[in-house]
Design a protein around this motif. Sequence first.
Motif, short mmCIF file in Angstrom:
data_model
loop_
_atom_site.label_atom_id
_atom_site.label_comp_id
_atom_site.label_asym_id
_atom_site.label_seq_id
_atom_site.Cartn_x
_atom_site.Cartn_y
_atom_site.Cartn_z
N TYR A 91 -6.87 3.19 -6.44
CA TYR A 91 -5.51 2.68 -6.31
C TYR A 91 -5.36 2.03 -4.93
O TYR A 91 -5.98 2.48 -3.94
CB TYR A 91 -4.50 3.81 -6.49
N VAL A 92 -4.52 1.02 -4.85
CA VAL A 92 -4.45 0.17 -3.66
C VAL A 92 -4.00 0.93 -2.41
O VAL A 92 -4.28 0.50 -1.28
CB VAL A 92 -3.52 -1.02 -3.94
N ALA A 93 -3.32 2.08 -2.57
CA ALA A 93 -2.84 2.81 -1.39
C ALA A 93 -3.98 3.18 -0.45
O ALA A 93 -3.76 3.28 0.77
CB ALA A 93 -2.11 4.08 -1.82
N THR A 94 -5.17 3.38 -0.97
CA THR A 94 -6.31 3.73 -0.12
C THR A 94 -6.59 2.64 0.89
O THR A 94 -6.89 2.91 2.06
CB THR A 94 -7.55 4.00 -0.99
N LEU A 95 -6.52 1.39 0.46
CA LEU A 95 -6.71 0.26 1.37
C LEU A 95 -5.47 0.01 2.21
O LEU A 95 -5.56 -0.32 3.40
CB LEU A 95 -7.02 -1.03 0.59
N GLU A 96 -4.32 0.17 1.58
CA GLU A 96 -3.04 -0.17 2.20
C GLU A 96 -2.82 0.60 3.51
O GLU A 96 -2.39 0.03 4.52
CB GLU A 96 -1.94 0.18 1.20
N ALA A 97 -3.13 1.88 3.49
CA ALA A 97 -2.91 2.71 4.67
C ALA A 97 -3.72 2.19 5.86
O ALA A 97 -3.22 2.10 6.98
CB ALA A 97 -3.27 4.16 4.37
N ALA A 98 -4.98 1.82 5.59
CA ALA A 98 -5.82 1.29 6.67
C ALA A 98 -5.31 -0.06 7.15
O ALA A 98 -5.19 -0.31 8.37
CB ALA A 98 -7.26 1.18 6.19
N ALA A 99 -4.98 -0.94 6.21
CA ALA A 99 -4.56 -2.29 6.58
C ALA A 99 -3.28 -2.28 7.40
O ALA A 99 -3.14 -3.04 8.37
CB ALA A 99 -4.37 -3.13 5.32
N LEU A 100 -2.34 -1.43 7.05
CA LEU A 100 -1.06 -1.38 7.77
C LEU A 100 -1.23 -0.89 9.20
O LEU A 100 -0.38 -1.18 10.05
CB LEU A 100 -0.08 -0.48 7.02
N LEU A 101 -2.30 -0.15 9.47
CA LEU A 101 -2.55 0.34 10.82
C LEU A 101 -3.40 -0.61 11.65
O LEU A 101 -3.80 -0.28 12.78
CB LEU A 101 -3.22 1.72 10.75
N GLY A 102 -3.70 -1.78 11.11
CA GLY A 102 -4.54 -2.73 11.84
C GLY A 102 -6.01 -2.39 11.77
O GLY A 102 -6.81 -2.91 12.57
N LEU A 103 -6.39 -1.54 10.83
CA LEU A 103 -7.79 -1.23 10.59
C LEU A 103 -8.32 -2.13 9.48
O LEU A 103 -7.55 -2.75 8.74
CB LEU A 103 -7.94 0.25 10.21
N ARG A 104 -9.62 -2.19 9.33
CA ARG A 104 -10.20 -3.11 8.33
C ARG A 104 -10.83 -2.31 7.18
O ARG A 104 -11.83 -1.61 7.38
CB ARG A 104 -11.26 -4.00 8.96
N PRO A 105 -10.26 -2.42 5.98
CA PRO A 105 -10.90 -1.76 4.84
C PRO A 105 -12.24 -2.43 4.53
O PRO A 105 -12.33 -3.66 4.46
CB PRO A 105 -9.91 -1.98 3.69
N VAL A 106 -13.26 -1.62 4.36
CA VAL A 106 -14.59 -2.09 3.97
C VAL A 106 -14.90 -1.44 2.63
O VAL A 106 -14.92 -0.21 2.52
CB VAL A 106 -15.64 -1.73 5.02
N LEU A 107 -15.15 -2.26 1.62
CA LEU A 107 -15.34 -1.73 0.28
C LEU A 107 -16.78 -1.33 0.02
O LEU A 107 -17.72 -1.94 0.52
CB LEU A 107 -14.90 -2.77 -0.76
#
Length: 383
Positions: A91-107
């Motif tokens: 679910y997108v929340a896993t990426l969302e939390a990182a992105a909102l903090l200025g972190l970079r999601p790596v899949l």
Amino acid sequence: MLRPSTPIRLLDLAAEHAALQPALDAAVREVLAEAAFIQGPAVGQFAAELGAYLGGAHVVPCANGTDALTLALLSLDLPAGAEVIVPAFTYVATLEAAALLGLRPVLADVRPDTFNLDPVAVAAALTPRTGAIIAVHLFGQCADLEALGALAAAHGVALIEDNAQALGATFQSASGVTAHAGTVGAVGTTSFFPSKNLGALGDGGALLTRDPARAALLQQLANHGQSRKYHHQRIGLNSRLDTLQAALLRVKLRQLPANTAARQAAAARYDGALDDISGLKIPVRDARSSHVFHQYTVQVEGPGRRDALREHLHQCGVPTSVYYPVPAHQQPAYAYLGYRTGQFPVAERLCETVLSLPMHPLLTVAQAAYVGEAMGYFFAGWE
């Protein structure tokens, strides 16, 4: 056309709550009488009871599961731009939390059998910029906590467990140590969204940890970063579980072991009805993990067959759902990450083949048998 003798629901919250109505009513009345709607006594009581259920973990309630992920990452104090490895099938929340903090999601891709994060893919995704790995315990069973924990330790990064779908599951390591999902990594998160195995009658979430110092930090971060009223040591969030929801969750927590057993029994009935159908894969169980069946998710082989089966079941009165129809790297919001179609073949294939069947503690033997019969008719006709 087949029709069920009694209506079948994907989940049946109204019936579940009806059985608990007197206790739920009493919990509401108590909160109304106390009038302590924010941080009232029930919040601490629920945290202590859930912690005991999870083998002595520290529990920090918060407003929802996405906030829990955000707070977990905040507690790591990662630098801007640090990388956070997450599953491509989630679910997108896993990426969302990182992105909102200025972190970079790596899949990283997932395993084709358990749907959980593939340690081999995680190892390939690790770089000197990696700050955390988020393991999502998808559909009710644990990711490979042993392999992922070893990778995190070897590279000096934090392991976060997104436990929104597997509360109550356990994982046994090769050494024989058994631990509850959400309590193995640096911090675990969970959600009390109403459809979860332990669902509120509104929204809610929590953080889980065995480290008392981290628990204290998380408590501070979830309450505006303050150590005491009007004294703010950190930048935090306003993320608190309502007293009313905590009181209701206390009632539902007492039913969680029985409800988990009922879900497991329903899954076993599905197994018996579906195991011999060619072209259909029933959920694979990791022998090291228990499975609490937030979802019973099958894989339907063959181009277009999943969607055809879903329509057939709809016509037969069987509701279904697809978790998830679009992999993370194909979501427009995350196009900036630069991934291409084909980079995560397992996640892409799962989005085309997975189908979740009705699953809840009140699913009857007859209803599970009917679902199996309806699916059998479809596959017999397809052949």
